[in-house]
Design a protein around this motif. Structure first.
Motif, PDB file in Angstrom:
ATOM      1  N   GLY A  23       0.816  -1.210   0.000  1.00 16.94           N
ATOM      2  CA  GLY A  23       0.000   0.000   0.000  1.00 16.94           C
ATOM      3  C   GLY A  23       0.848   1.259   0.000  1.00 16.94           C
ATOM      4  O   GLY A  23       0.510   2.253  -0.652  1.00 16.94           O
ATOM      5  N   ARG A  24       1.958   1.231   0.719  1.00 18.70           N
ATOM      6  CA  ARG A  24       2.812   2.425   0.832  1.00 18.70           C
ATOM      7  C   ARG A  24       3.678   2.627  -0.399  1.00 18.70           C
ATOM      8  O   ARG A  24       3.892   3.765  -0.831  1.00 18.70           O
ATOM      9  CB  ARG A  24       3.697   2.296   2.084  1.00 18.70           C
ATOM     10  N   PRO A  67      -5.564  -0.347  -3.967  1.00 24.10           N
ATOM     11  CA  PRO A  67      -6.311  -0.561  -2.728  1.00 24.10           C
ATOM     12  C   PRO A  67      -7.806  -0.377  -2.922  1.00 24.10           C
ATOM     13  O   PRO A  67      -8.260   0.541  -3.603  1.00 24.10           O
ATOM     14  CB  PRO A  67      -5.752   0.499  -1.783  1.00 24.10           C
ATOM     15  N   THR A  68      -8.599  -1.285  -2.343  1.00 23.34           N
ATOM     16  CA  THR A  68     -10.052  -1.160  -2.331  1.00 23.34           C
ATOM     17  C   THR A  68     -10.451  -0.155  -1.247  1.00 23.34           C
ATOM     18  O   THR A  68      -9.606   0.392  -0.541  1.00 23.34           O
ATOM     19  CB  THR A  68     -10.691  -2.522  -2.025  1.00 23.34           C
ATOM     20  N   ALA A  69     -11.745   0.061  -1.093  1.00 24.16           N
ATOM     21  CA  ALA A  69     -12.225   0.982  -0.056  1.00 24.16           C
ATOM     22  C   ALA A  69     -11.788   0.509   1.328  1.00 24.16           C
ATOM     23  O   ALA A  69     -11.336   1.296   2.162  1.00 24.16           O
ATOM     24  CB  ALA A  69     -13.747   1.107  -0.139  1.00 24.16           C
ATOM     25  N   ARG A  72      -8.088   1.046   1.656  1.00 22.40           N
ATOM     26  CA  ARG A  72      -7.744   2.444   1.958  1.00 22.40           C
ATOM     27  C   ARG A  72      -8.040   2.792   3.412  1.00 22.40           C
ATOM     28  O   ARG A  72      -7.413   3.690   3.987  1.00 22.40           O
ATOM     29  CB  ARG A  72      -8.513   3.376   1.023  1.00 22.40           C
ATOM     30  N   LEU A  75      -4.915   0.386   5.427  1.00 20.61           N
ATOM     31  CA  LEU A  75      -3.480   0.562   5.154  1.00 20.61           C
ATOM     32  C   LEU A  75      -2.842   1.744   5.890  1.00 20.61           C
ATOM     33  O   LEU A  75      -1.744   1.606   6.436  1.00 20.61           O
ATOM     34  CB  LEU A  75      -3.257   0.680   3.639  1.00 20.61           C
ATOM     35  N   PRO A  76      -3.461   2.939   5.950  1.00 18.71           N
ATOM     36  CA  PRO A  76      -2.830   4.031   6.716  1.00 18.71           C
ATOM     37  C   PRO A  76      -2.633   3.688   8.197  1.00 18.71           C
ATOM     38  O   PRO A  76      -1.646   4.103   8.810  1.00 18.71           O
ATOM     39  CB  PRO A  76      -3.816   5.199   6.542  1.00 18.71           C
TER      40      PRO A  76
END
Length: 300
Positions: A23-24, A67-69, A72, A75-76
């Motif tokens: 993700g990053r 990334p899917t909803a 998202r 991941l953060p």
């Protein structure tokens, strides 16, 4: 009877790391490189995580993983969590710099040592200096002092001593007062600064150098309690000072103080490194003594 809520098994750290890295960094290959594994290993961990969570975190597209909803959303938080872990590990594993506690007089600290500690820090970044300024003799063990810098003849009991630099007394004053000393009409009006803690008095200087240069009994007197305030009095033009060169070198070099054409006197005094026998051979104490020798030698 109360039912026990079903708890989902916690995902493995490896699978969470894989998802966070993808993700990053935006791709399997970059995530694999950062984790030092193969892209297929990262892909495998992603599939395991998604199967365990029963959610899809990434859409597989022709251009890569997106990334899917729910991805998202997660991941953060994974990035934030791993950063907290990293910060915590760094905090407990970081080794603080060794601390060397040095005692010395305020005048020596302010006028000589502190302006030169930038050189110590550059040469010895592994050791931090803590200064304790006092004019009295310290109790090394009770006050946790590693090394002291004292002025005198080195005759202190129950300690190890090493002369750092000899000091012959010199006369200094502000430039305007130096001009007044040259004129017969105004010479005797120039005040003499009396440092009440000095080891040398004007009477001693006069008897050893000779009253023909200056008769202390004919001059007004400005009394100050220590060398630090004697320096300030001299710089502000309040009088002529019997000073030690280490304290006045920078001011003379910059023209704030001048040395009038009046002789000084060698009273067999100097600055000494002083410590206990147990601390004397500590690596940081040895390094500081050597640095003091070098620094003082360059200043005389």
């Amino acid at each position: 009877m109360r039912k026990i809520a079903h708890q989902m098994p916690q995902p493995s750290l490896k699978s969470l790391q894989a998802a966070e890295a993808v993700g990053r960094l935006g791709s399997l290959s970059r995530a694999a490189s950062s984790l030092n594994v193969t892209p297929s290993a990262v892909s495998h961990q992603l599939r395991l995580l998604e199967a365990q969570l029963e959610v899809t975190l990434f859409d597989r597209t022709d251009t890569g993983l997106v990334p899917t909803a729910k991805g998202r959303l997660l991941l953060p938080k994974l990035t934030e969590g791993f950063q907290v872990i990293s910060d915590g590990l760094a905090e407990i594993s970081a080794k603080p710099r060794p601390l060397l506690t040095v005692s010395c007089g305020l005048a020596f600290a302010a006028r000589f040592l502190v302006p030169r500690l930038v050189n110590w820090n550059a040469e010895h970044p592994d050791t931090e200096i803590r200064l304790v300024t006092t004019s009295r003799l310290v109790d090394f063990d009770r006050e946790d002092i590693d090394i002291a810098i004292r002025f005198g003849k080195g005759e202190w009991p129950d300690v190890k001593t090493e002369k750092i630099v000899d000091q012959s007394i010199e006369l200094v004053c502000a430039p305007d007062l130096s001009k007044a000393l040259l004129a017969e009409a105004t010479a005797s009006k120039v005040p003499l600064i009396v440092d009440e803690q000095s080891l040398v008095s004007w009477a001693q200087w006069s008897s050893n150098v000779g009253g023909k240069h200056l008769d202390p009994s004919r001059h007004p007197v400005v009394r100050v309690p220590d060398a630090s305030l004697s320096y300030e009095a001299a710089v502000s033009g309040q009088g002529l000072w019997l000073a030690w060169p280490v304290l006045t070198r920078d001011a003379v070099a910059s023209g704030i103080l001048v040395r009038p054409d009046i002789p000084g006197w060698d009273a067999n005094l100097g600055y000494w490194a002083v410590s206990t026998a147990s601390r004397w051979r500590r690596p940081q104490v040895r390094k500081f003594r050597a640095w003091l020798h070098q620094t003082c030698a360059a200043a005389v």
